[in-house]
Design a protein around this motif. Structure first.
Motif, PDB file in Angstrom:
ATOM      1  N   ILE A  88      27.982   4.545  38.954  1.00 54.97           N
ATOM      2  CA  ILE A  88      27.470   3.537  38.026  1.00 54.97           C
ATOM      3  C   ILE A  88      26.486   4.143  37.023  1.00 54.97           C
ATOM      4  O   ILE A  88      26.429   3.712  35.862  1.00 54.97           O
ATOM      5  CB  ILE A  88      26.821   2.353  38.799  1.00 54.97           C
ATOM      6  CG1 ILE A  88      26.804   1.090  37.926  1.00 54.97           C
ATOM      7  CG2 ILE A  88      25.430   2.673  39.269  1.00 54.97           C
ATOM      8  CD1 ILE A  88      28.121   0.466  37.680  1.00 54.97           C
ATOM      9  N   ILE A  89      25.714   5.137  37.448  1.00 57.93           N
ATOM     10  CA  ILE A  89      24.737   5.738  36.522  1.00 57.93           C
ATOM     11  C   ILE A  89      25.472   6.523  35.437  1.00 57.93           C
ATOM     12  O   ILE A  89      25.147   6.433  34.251  1.00 57.93           O
ATOM     13  CB  ILE A  89      23.739   6.643  37.288  1.00 57.93           C
ATOM     14  CG1 ILE A  89      22.979   5.804  38.326  1.00 57.93           C
ATOM     15  CG2 ILE A  89      22.766   7.313  36.322  1.00 57.93           C
ATOM     16  CD1 ILE A  89      22.180   4.636  37.753  1.00 57.93           C
ATOM     17  N   GLU A  90      26.493   7.264  35.862  1.00 55.17           N
ATOM     18  CA  GLU A  90      27.313   7.989  34.875  1.00 55.17           C
ATOM     19  C   GLU A  90      27.955   7.003  33.904  1.00 55.17           C
ATOM     20  O   GLU A  90      28.005   7.244  32.694  1.00 55.17           O
ATOM     21  CB  GLU A  90      28.435   8.767  35.580  1.00 55.17           C
ATOM     22  CG  GLU A  90      28.075  10.175  35.941  1.00 55.17           C
ATOM     23  CD  GLU A  90      29.228  10.877  36.663  1.00 55.17           C
ATOM     24  OE1 GLU A  90      30.397  10.507  36.422  1.00 55.17           O
ATOM     25  OE2 GLU A  90      28.942  11.771  37.479  1.00 55.17           O
ATOM     26  N   ALA A  91      28.467   5.896  34.437  1.00 54.99           N
ATOM     27  CA  ALA A  91      29.131   4.894  33.593  1.00 54.99           C
ATOM     28  C   ALA A  91      28.131   4.281  32.618  1.00 54.99           C
ATOM     29  O   ALA A  91      28.413   4.124  31.431  1.00 54.99           O
ATOM     30  CB  ALA A  91      29.769   3.809  34.457  1.00 54.99           C
ATOM     31  N   ARG A  92      26.948   3.920  33.128  1.00 52.66           N
ATOM     32  CA  ARG A  92      25.920   3.335  32.259  1.00 52.66           C
ATOM     33  C   ARG A  92      25.552   4.310  31.134  1.00 52.66           C
ATOM     34  O   ARG A  92      25.499   3.936  29.959  1.00 52.66           O
ATOM     35  CB  ARG A  92      24.661   3.008  33.076  1.00 52.66           C
ATOM     36  CG  ARG A  92      23.544   2.441  32.235  1.00 52.66           C
ATOM     37  CD  ARG A  92      22.203   2.560  32.906  1.00 52.66           C
ATOM     38  NE  ARG A  92      21.843   3.957  33.153  1.00 52.66           N
ATOM     39  CZ  ARG A  92      20.762   4.351  33.821  1.00 52.66           C
ATOM     40  NH1 ARG A  92      19.949   3.459  34.320  1.00 52.66           N
ATOM     41  NH2 ARG A  92      20.508   5.635  33.987  1.00 52.66           N
ATOM     42  N   ASP A  93      25.336   5.583  31.493  1.00 53.68           N
ATOM     43  CA  ASP A  93      24.930   6.560  30.481  1.00 53.68           C
ATOM     44  C   ASP A  93      26.043   6.783  29.463  1.00 53.68           C
ATOM     45  O   ASP A  93      25.780   6.949  28.266  1.00 53.68           O
ATOM     46  CB  ASP A  93      24.520   7.875  31.160  1.00 53.68           C
ATOM     47  CG  ASP A  93      23.238   7.705  31.974  1.00 53.68           C
ATOM     48  OD1 ASP A  93      22.569   6.653  31.814  1.00 53.68           O
ATOM     49  OD2 ASP A  93      22.914   8.610  32.769  1.00 53.68           O
ATOM     50  N   ALA A  94      27.293   6.780  29.940  1.00 57.39           N
ATOM     51  CA  ALA A  94      28.426   6.956  29.017  1.00 57.39           C
ATOM     52  C   ALA A  94      28.517   5.783  28.053  1.00 57.39           C
ATOM     53  O   ALA A  94      28.764   5.960  26.847  1.00 57.39           O
ATOM     54  CB  ALA A  94      29.726   7.112  29.803  1.00 57.39           C
TER      55      ALA A  94
END
Ligand SMILES: CC[C@@H](C(=O)O)C(=O)SCCNC(=O)CCNC(=O)[C@H](O)C(C)(C)COP(=O)(O)OP(=O)(O)OC[C@H]1O[C@@H](n2cnc3c(N)ncnc32)[C@H](O)[C@@H]1OP(=O)(O)O
Ligand code: CO
Length: 139
Positions: A88-94
């Motif tokens: 989720i953190i990778e997705a949010r940052d992307a």
């Protein structure tokens, strides 16, 4: 980046009435009890389908994020689609790096994993929920 369609969120003024409709009109046989998620401002229950779920959501409390939606759509309606992501953190940052508006910080959703929401203005009028795939569900 997106994975499986996890659920379609449907806002309703009455989960009980919607449950009866899915059961009696469409013949749904697997429907969970409803429970409240105070931090998300909703009551929730799931209609289980062979390949996905319908998430019925009803406002809870005076700051529910679906109150304005139901004022515009008093009988309820399709509210969001939820896709799984691995992190989720990778997705949010992307999402942020691509200029999308991420609504709030990751919060624990109805499946017990963190979720974020991407504003409908970035997705052609569709509110998108991204949800971290529950551990053990990875293929
Ligand atoms: C059960 C827990 C969890 C899970 O694990 O699955 C959930 O699914 S919780 C689901 C409910 N929670 C959320 O939706 C959180 C994120 N949502 C929000 O922050 C707000 O709902 C919103 C998207 C910012 C909209 O809030 P609202 O108060 O309605 O804002 P506006 O009135 O300013 O609307 C702006 C604009 O967007 C249109 N809109 C609103 N909601 C939707 C929607 N669901 N789908 C499509 N479009 C939507 C609204 O009509 C406005 O459009 P314009 O008038 O053209 O500007
Ligand atoms: Co949802």
């Amino acid at each position: 980046m997106i994975g499986k369609l996890n659920h379609v969120g449907v806002a309703t003024p009455s989960i009980d009435e919607s449950v009866a409709m899915y059961r009696d009109l469409l013949g749904a046989t697997s429907i969970t009890d409803k429970w409240v998620m105070p931090e998300q401002g909703v009551w929730v229950c799931f209609v289980n389908l062979p390949n996905s779920q319908i998430e019925l959501i009803e406002p809870y409390g005076d700051k529910s994020p679906i109150t304005a939606f139901l004022e515009k759509n008093p009988k309820g309606g399709q509210h969001h689609v939820c896709f799984e992501v691995e992190d989720i953190i990778e997705a949010r940052d992307a999402m942020k790096a691509k200029g999308a508006t991420v609504l709030g910080e990751p919060r624990i959703g109805a499946h017990g994993t963190p979720v974020i929401f991407v504003h409908p203005k970035n997705m052609g009028g569709v509110l998108v929920e991204l949800m971290e795939t529950p551990k053990g569900d990875h293929h």
